[in-house]
Design a protein around this motif. Structure first.
Motif, mmCIF file in Angstrom:
data_model
loop_
_atom_site.group_PDB
_atom_site.id
_atom_site.type_symbol
_atom_site.label_atom_id
_atom_site.label_comp_id
_atom_site.label_asym_id
_atom_site.label_seq_id
_atom_site.Cartn_x
_atom_site.Cartn_y
_atom_site.Cartn_z
ATOM 1 N N ASP A 1 4.180 -47.925 -20.498
ATOM 2 C CA ASP A 1 5.249 -46.901 -19.956
ATOM 3 C C ASP A 1 4.101 -45.843 -19.027
ATOM 4 O O ASP A 1 4.633 -45.018 -17.923
ATOM 5 N N LYS A 2 2.995 -45.453 -19.683
ATOM 6 C CA LYS A 2 2.200 -44.678 -19.220
ATOM 7 C C LYS A 2 1.307 -45.013 -17.781
ATOM 8 O O LYS A 2 1.041 -44.149 -16.984
ATOM 9 N N LYS A 3 0.768 -46.250 -17.837
ATOM 10 C CA LYS A 3 0.021 -46.737 -16.699
ATOM 11 C C LYS A 3 0.110 -48.343 -16.617
ATOM 12 O O LYS A 3 -0.036 -49.015 -17.606
ATOM 13 N N MET A 4 0.318 -48.632 -15.555
ATOM 14 C CA MET A 4 0.369 -50.081 -15.016
ATOM 15 C C MET A 4 -1.255 -50.450 -14.242
ATOM 16 O O MET A 4 -1.690 -49.721 -13.744
ATOM 17 N N TYR A 5 -1.416 -51.832 -14.649
ATOM 18 C CA TYR A 5 -2.746 -52.216 -14.087
ATOM 19 C C TYR A 5 -2.688 -53.389 -13.458
ATOM 20 O O TYR A 5 -1.560 -54.250 -13.752
ATOM 21 N N LYS A 6 -3.106 -53.694 -12.248
ATOM 22 C CA LYS A 6 -3.189 -54.869 -11.608
ATOM 23 C C LYS A 6 -4.203 -55.701 -12.141
ATOM 24 O O LYS A 6 -5.335 -55.546 -12.131
ATOM 25 N N HIS A 7 -3.648 -56.896 -12.399
ATOM 26 C CA HIS A 7 -4.654 -57.907 -13.231
ATOM 27 C C HIS A 7 -4.844 -58.996 -12.330
ATOM 28 O O HIS A 7 -4.089 -59.405 -11.471
ATOM 29 N N LEU A 8 -6.358 -59.344 -12.136
ATOM 30 C CA LEU A 8 -6.847 -60.107 -11.299
ATOM 31 C C LEU A 8 -7.434 -61.353 -11.806
ATOM 32 O O LEU A 8 -8.380 -61.320 -12.824
ATOM 33 N N CYS A 9 -6.984 -62.480 -11.846
ATOM 34 C CA CYS A 9 -7.445 -63.752 -12.497
ATOM 35 C C CYS A 9 -7.695 -64.971 -11.601
ATOM 36 O O CYS A 9 -7.208 -64.916 -10.390
ATOM 37 N N GLY B 1 -10.230 -72.522 -9.556
ATOM 38 C CA GLY B 1 -10.561 -71.682 -8.313
ATOM 39 C C GLY B 1 -9.092 -71.252 -7.877
ATOM 40 O O GLY B 1 -9.193 -70.275 -6.914
ATOM 41 N N PHE B 2 -7.895 -71.489 -8.619
ATOM 42 C CA PHE B 2 -6.542 -70.860 -7.989
ATOM 43 C C PHE B 2 -6.849 -69.521 -8.642
ATOM 44 O O PHE B 2 -6.914 -69.286 -9.709
ATOM 45 N N GLU B 3 -6.503 -68.515 -7.757
ATOM 46 C CA GLU B 3 -6.362 -67.045 -7.961
ATOM 47 C C GLU B 3 -5.095 -66.646 -8.143
ATOM 48 O O GLU B 3 -4.032 -67.002 -7.474
ATOM 49 N N PHE B 4 -4.751 -65.775 -9.064
ATOM 50 C CA PHE B 4 -3.268 -65.243 -9.278
ATOM 51 C C PHE B 4 -3.548 -63.725 -9.938
ATOM 52 O O PHE B 4 -4.587 -63.382 -10.419
ATOM 53 N N GLU B 5 -2.607 -63.003 -9.880
ATOM 54 C CA GLU B 5 -2.537 -61.461 -10.220
ATOM 55 C C GLU B 5 -0.987 -61.247 -10.539
ATOM 56 O O GLU B 5 -0.090 -61.965 -10.303
ATOM 57 N N PHE B 6 -0.825 -60.204 -11.605
ATOM 58 C CA PHE B 6 0.325 -59.743 -11.922
ATOM 59 C C PHE B 6 0.010 -58.251 -12.401
ATOM 60 O O PHE B 6 -1.232 -57.760 -12.459
ATOM 61 N N THR B 7 1.041 -57.567 -12.514
ATOM 62 C CA THR B 7 0.916 -56.088 -12.645
ATOM 63 C C THR B 7 1.639 -55.843 -14.223
ATOM 64 O O THR B 7 2.832 -56.386 -14.365
ATOM 65 N N ALA B 8 1.086 -55.229 -15.153
ATOM 66 C CA ALA B 8 1.419 -55.054 -16.306
ATOM 67 C C ALA B 8 0.757 -53.905 -17.089
ATOM 68 O O ALA B 8 -0.228 -53.448 -16.613
ATOM 69 N N GLY B 9 1.379 -53.342 -17.933
ATOM 70 C CA GLY B 9 0.753 -52.180 -18.515
ATOM 71 C C GLY B 9 1.742 -51.628 -19.603
ATOM 72 O O GLY B 9 2.704 -52.317 -20.311
ATOM 73 N N TYR C 1 -9.522 -56.306 -13.739
ATOM 74 C CA TYR C 1 -8.605 -55.222 -13.447
ATOM 75 C C TYR C 1 -8.894 -54.791 -12.192
ATOM 76 O O TYR C 1 -10.015 -54.362 -12.121
ATOM 77 N N GLU C 2 -7.950 -54.554 -11.149
ATOM 78 C CA GLU C 2 -8.493 -54.068 -9.991
ATOM 79 C C GLU C 2 -8.856 -52.555 -10.203
ATOM 80 O O GLU C 2 -8.062 -51.760 -10.859
ATOM 81 N N GLY C 3 -10.052 -52.070 -9.622
ATOM 82 C CA GLY C 3 -10.301 -50.866 -9.810
ATOM 83 C C GLY C 3 -11.262 -50.467 -11.009
ATOM 84 O O GLY C 3 -11.590 -49.031 -11.259
ATOM 85 N N TYR C 4 -11.553 -51.476 -11.746
ATOM 86 C CA TYR C 4 -12.390 -51.237 -13.080
ATOM 87 C C TYR C 4 -13.278 -52.059 -13.266
ATOM 88 O O TYR C 4 -13.084 -53.172 -12.792
ATOM 89 N N PRO C 5 -14.469 -51.594 -13.961
ATOM 90 C CA PRO C 5 -15.480 -52.493 -14.056
ATOM 91 C C PRO C 5 -15.108 -53.455 -15.169
ATOM 92 O O PRO C 5 -14.146 -53.174 -16.149
#
Length: 141
Positions: free
Chosen positions: A54-62, A44-52, A79-83
């Motif tokens: 040089d062209k595009k970074m993605y917010k990861h939701l876990c 149940g613990f939720e965490f996030e990070f941003t990675a990607g 990924y935030e904003g992606y299916p």
């Protein structure tokens, strides 16, 4: 259609305790994995990070979904904003003074297939680098 999970397996010259600490301690994760501000190996613990790239970074939701201390850690990965949604599982198998780590990433086919960033090859390259270099160098140093 049957989709095979991505599986990467590595053997480290380190105890299961050392590897477990590396994959569950956010201060240590920052040194070999991603910049995760907080992490608890608790379902149940939720965490996030941003990675990607040089062209595009993605917010990861876990979210942590399964924990068996010193043996198994699973969390959802999207990924935030992606299916799409997937699950990453680390399995630790001690063999004397070494530990085998098997990473399984399921659900990759649920991500947009029109972007090379979400292609199987991209995940394969990433996980091989993370486990083959990042985690290996960290736990064996």
């Amino acid at each position: 259609m049957e989709h095979e999970p991505l599986v990467v397996e590595r053997t480290y010259n380190a105890t299961a305790e050392t590897v477990w600490d590396a994959i569950t301690n956010s201060a240590k994760m920052k040194k070999w994995y991603f910049d995760i501000s907080a992490f608890k190996p608790e379902p149940g613990f939720e965490f996030e990070f941003t990675a990607g790239s040089d062209k595009k970074m993605y917010k990861h939701l876990c979210k942590v979904v399964d924990v068996d201390p010193l043996k198994k850690l699973s969390y959802s990965w999207r990924y935030e904003g992606y299916p799409g949604s997937s699950v990453v599982t680390f399995e630790l198998m001690p063999t004397g003074h070494e530990t085998v780590v098997r990473l399984t990433h399921t659900g990759l086919e649920t991500f947009p297939q029109d972007s090379p960033d979400f292609a199987l090859a991209s995940f394969t390259e990433g996980w091989n680098y993370i486990l083959g270099k990042g985690l290996k160098e960290f736990v064996e140093s």
